[in-house]
Motif scaffolding. Structure first.
Motif, PDB file in Angstrom:
ATOM      1  N   ALA A 170       0.860  -1.181   0.000  1.00  0.00           N
ATOM      2  CA  ALA A 170       0.000   0.000   0.000  1.00  0.00           C
ATOM      3  C   ALA A 170       0.896   1.231   0.000  1.00  0.00           C
ATOM      4  N   ILE A 171       0.794   2.057  -1.051  1.00  0.00           N
ATOM      5  CA  ILE A 171       1.723   3.168  -1.231  1.00  0.00           C
ATOM      6  C   ILE A 171       0.989   4.505  -1.169  1.00  0.00           C
ATOM      7  N   ASP A 172       1.775   5.566  -0.963  1.00  0.00           N
ATOM      8  CA  ASP A 172       1.231   6.922  -0.973  1.00  0.00           C
ATOM      9  C   ASP A 172       0.727   7.269  -2.373  1.00  0.00           C
ATOM     10  N   SER A 173      -0.195   8.193  -2.428  1.00  0.00           N
ATOM     11  CA  SER A 173      -0.738   8.610  -3.725  1.00  0.00           C
ATOM     12  C   SER A 173       0.308   9.320  -4.574  1.00  0.00           C
ATOM     13  N   THR A 174       1.355   9.867  -3.927  1.00  0.00           N
ATOM     14  CA  THR A 174       2.391  10.585  -4.674  1.00  0.00           C
ATOM     15  C   THR A 174       3.542   9.682  -5.102  1.00  0.00           C
ATOM     16  N   ALA A 175       3.546   8.439  -4.650  1.00  0.00           N
ATOM     17  CA  ALA A 175       4.653   7.535  -4.964  1.00  0.00           C
ATOM     18  C   ALA A 175       4.522   6.983  -6.382  1.00  0.00           C
ATOM     19  N   ASP A 176       5.669   6.698  -6.997  1.00  0.00           N
ATOM     20  CA  ASP A 176       5.699   6.111  -8.335  1.00  0.00           C
ATOM     21  C   ASP A 176       5.595   4.596  -8.196  1.00  0.00           C
ATOM     22  N   PRO A 177       4.502   3.974  -8.636  1.00  0.00           N
ATOM     23  CA  PRO A 177       4.339   2.523  -8.448  1.00  0.00           C
ATOM     24  C   PRO A 177       5.457   1.712  -9.094  1.00  0.00           C
ATOM     25  N   GLU A 178       5.911   2.133 -10.274  1.00  0.00           N
ATOM     26  CA  GLU A 178       6.954   1.385 -10.968  1.00  0.00           C
ATOM     27  C   GLU A 178       8.260   1.427 -10.195  1.00  0.00           C
ATOM     28  N   ALA A 179       8.603   2.586  -9.661  1.00  0.00           N
ATOM     29  CA  ALA A 179       9.827   2.712  -8.880  1.00  0.00           C
ATOM     30  C   ALA A 179       9.737   1.902  -7.585  1.00  0.00           C
ATOM     31  N   VAL A 180       8.562   1.901  -6.951  1.00  0.00           N
ATOM     32  CA  VAL A 180       8.386   1.126  -5.721  1.00  0.00           C
ATOM     33  C   VAL A 180       8.549  -0.361  -5.990  1.00  0.00           C
ATOM     34  N   LEU A 181       7.947  -0.836  -7.075  1.00  0.00           N
ATOM     35  CA  LEU A 181       8.064  -2.252  -7.411  1.00  0.00           C
ATOM     36  C   LEU A 181       9.511  -2.649  -7.666  1.00  0.00           C
ATOM     37  N   ALA A 182      10.219  -1.839  -8.419  1.00  0.00           N
ATOM     38  CA  ALA A 182      11.610  -2.148  -8.737  1.00  0.00           C
ATOM     39  C   ALA A 182      12.476  -2.165  -7.487  1.00  0.00           C
ATOM     40  N   GLU A 183      12.304  -1.182  -6.620  1.00  0.00           N
ATOM     41  CA  GLU A 183      13.125  -1.101  -5.407  1.00  0.00           C
ATOM     42  C   GLU A 183      12.790  -2.226  -4.435  1.00  0.00           C
ATOM     43  N   ALA A 184      11.502  -2.518  -4.251  1.00  0.00           N
ATOM     44  CA  ALA A 184      11.110  -3.593  -3.331  1.00  0.00           C
ATOM     45  C   ALA A 184      11.615  -4.945  -3.820  1.00  0.00           C
ATOM     46  N   SER A 185      11.495  -5.209  -5.105  1.00  0.00           N
ATOM     47  CA  SER A 185      11.981  -6.478  -5.654  1.00  0.00           C
ATOM     48  C   SER A 185      13.482  -6.597  -5.490  1.00  0.00           C
ATOM     49  N   SER A 186      14.203  -5.505  -5.774  1.00  0.00           N
ATOM     50  CA  SER A 186      15.663  -5.528  -5.658  1.00  0.00           C
ATOM     51  C   SER A 186      16.104  -5.837  -4.231  1.00  0.00           C
ATOM     52  N   ARG A 187      15.435  -5.236  -3.261  1.00  0.00           N
ATOM     53  CA  ARG A 187      15.812  -5.470  -1.861  1.00  0.00           C
ATOM     54  C   ARG A 187      15.525  -6.913  -1.433  1.00  0.00           C
ATOM     55  N   LEU A 188      14.410  -7.462  -1.872  1.00  0.00           N
ATOM     56  CA  LEU A 188      14.091  -8.844  -1.498  1.00  0.00           C
ATOM     57  C   LEU A 188      15.099  -9.820  -2.094  1.00  0.00           C
ATOM     58  N   TYR A 189      15.469  -9.602  -3.351  1.00  0.00           N
ATOM     59  CA  TYR A 189      16.433 -10.500  -3.982  1.00  0.00           C
ATOM     60  C   TYR A 189      17.806 -10.399  -3.328  1.00  0.00           C
ATOM     61  N   SER A 190      18.279  -9.173  -3.093  1.00  0.00           N
ATOM     62  CA  SER A 190      19.649  -8.989  -2.609  1.00  0.00           C
ATOM     63  C   SER A 190      19.807  -9.364  -1.144  1.00  0.00           C
ATOM     64  N   ARG A 191      18.768  -9.165  -0.335  1.00  0.00           N
ATOM     65  CA  ARG A 191      18.909  -9.408   1.104  1.00  0.00           C
ATOM     66  C   ARG A 191      18.504 -10.822   1.519  1.00  0.00           C
ATOM     67  N   PHE A 192      17.600 -11.432   0.788  1.00  0.00           N
ATOM     68  CA  PHE A 192      17.075 -12.729   1.219  1.00  0.00           C
ATOM     69  C   PHE A 192      17.271 -13.849   0.197  1.00  0.00           C
ATOM     70  N   GLY A 193      17.667 -13.525  -1.012  1.00  0.00           N
ATOM     71  CA  GLY A 193      17.924 -14.552  -2.001  1.00  0.00           C
ATOM     72  C   GLY A 193      16.700 -15.303  -2.476  1.00  0.00           C
TER      73      GLY A 193
END
Length: 385
Positions: A336-359
């Motif tokens: 659930a994101i803020d109305s001002t947030a960029d959904p595409e950027a949020v998806l990319a950043e969240a996916s990157s963190r999950l892959y790099s930190r938890f494999g």
């Protein structure tokens, strides 16, 4: 708030587009996301590494067995060949020595052969592509092969315990100490050789600030792959090695003191129980996978906190962690994101963190606009500890 079937994850990451929502006053719509845009997009600043996580985790799909699974197949084939050769030798030696302990060790080797053949079959089966019925593919066949290996050992051990009990009640048997000693010595060497072939060792390779706890477990990052089938076979062989050592000790005693022939069924009884206990860790992991439990190396709270730390994310719900195999971990969640947030950027950043930190091997994230009533929604609450 209920996730659609498409949000359960796949063999590669899917970036799920947010649902178009329009307000009563009219007009406010979130930008739709697609794996491939139908027309060229205007130049916009993008997060570094975003193209890598645009649609799939891997740049190209892989066919056949991965290098780690090829190594597992080579290990299993080599150990199976050694097992067949020495099993035949133990059958002959046990028959000549009239030793139940030797024959039980040969029976355990037979169970090893069957389990390793089943593991090889499951490795081949796991290379089959996903279908519309088996949407995850056949990865979990590896886990079923490990379960079959454990069950086979329990069945064989139960029979051997019964025969050992019968020998303890009746002493009308004769044992050739010399033949038993020679065969037991060869059996110890054979089990040590198989354990060496199946042993998987290597330096741990950590990611993030939590040390080795959240190191990636797949796709070859310098970390030894804990293939479930090879691990089950290795535990199987360790149990046989313990029994072989016990049989060797009993054969030495019977060779020098023939009147203590009762050591033959006693050693069978004691070390069969040890073999049963050695299967407990593998059985625990297999049951956790089949029950869709979270992987042991990944915690719910750290994953949740990582998603909440992404800029623009206000809340998370429907967070699910599970595994197809011991090393193939999957995650799905709603952000659930803020109305001002960029959904595409949020998806990319969240996916990157999950892959790099938890494999994770697969992540599926769905973005939606934050609504105040989410805080009171019963279905959005976190699961109990």
């Amino acid at each position: 708030m209920e996730p659609s079937p498409a949000t359960r994850g796949s063999e590669t990451t899917r970036l799920v587009s947010p649902r178009d929502r329009s307000s009563a006053g009219g007009g406010l719509r979130l930008k739709s996301l697609f794996t491939e845009p139908s027309e060229p997009l205007s130049e916009e600043p993008k997060l570094e590494g975003m193209a890598f996580h645009h649609c799939h985790k891997d740049p190209m799909p892989q066919s056949g067995l991965s290098p780690e699974r090829l190594q597992a197949r080579r290990q299993l084939c080599a150990a199976c060949a050694v097992c067949v050769i020495f099993m035949a030798g133990e059958v002959v030696g046990g028959y000549l020595a009239h030793s139940l302990a030797i024959m039980t060790d040969a029976a355990h080797l037979l169970a090893d052969v069957g389990s390793m053949m089943g593991s090889l079959f499951s490795l081949w089966l796991s290379t089959r592509p996903a279908t519309r019925t088996m949407t995850f593919g056949w990865h979990r066949s590896e886990t079923l092969g490990a379960l079959a290996s454990v069950v086979s050992l329990w069945m064989v051990t139960g029979i051997l315990l019964y025969l050992a009990f019968i020998r303890l009640l009746h002493s009308d048997y004769h044992i050739e100490g010399g033949a038993m000693l020679l065969t037991a010595s060869i059996a110890v060497c054979a089990n040590m050789l198989m354990a060496f072939v199946l042993h998987q060792a290597g330096p741990p390779h950590s990611h993030g600030s939590r040390g080795t706890e959240y190191a990636p477990l797949e796709e070859g990052h310098g970390y030894p792959l804990e293939n479930t089938s090879v691990r089950a076979a290795f535990v199987h062989v360790l149990g046989d090695l313990l029994q072989s050592l016990g049989v060797l000790a009993a054969s030495v005693l019977i060779y020098f003191k023939p009147q203590y022939k009762v050591a033959d069924p006693i050693s069978t009884f004691l070390f069969s129980i040890c073999a049963l206990g050695s299967t407990a860790p593998t059985l625990r992991d297999v049951l956790r996978i089949l029950m869709e439990g979270a992987p042991r190396s990944v915690g719910f709270e750290p994953v949740r906190d990582t998603l909440l730390s992404v800029p623009g994310v206000r809340a998370t719900h429907d967070l699910h962690l599970w595994a197809l195999t011991l090393t193939y971990h999957v995650a799905s969640a709603h952000l659930a994101i803020d109305s001002t947030a960029d959904p595409e950027a949020v998806l990319a950043e969240a996916s990157s963190r999950l892959y790099s930190r938890f494999g994770f091997s697969s992540c599926t994230l769905q973005v939606e606009r934050y609504q105040p009533e989410m805080a009171q929604c019963l279905r959005c609450r976190e699961p109990q500890a």
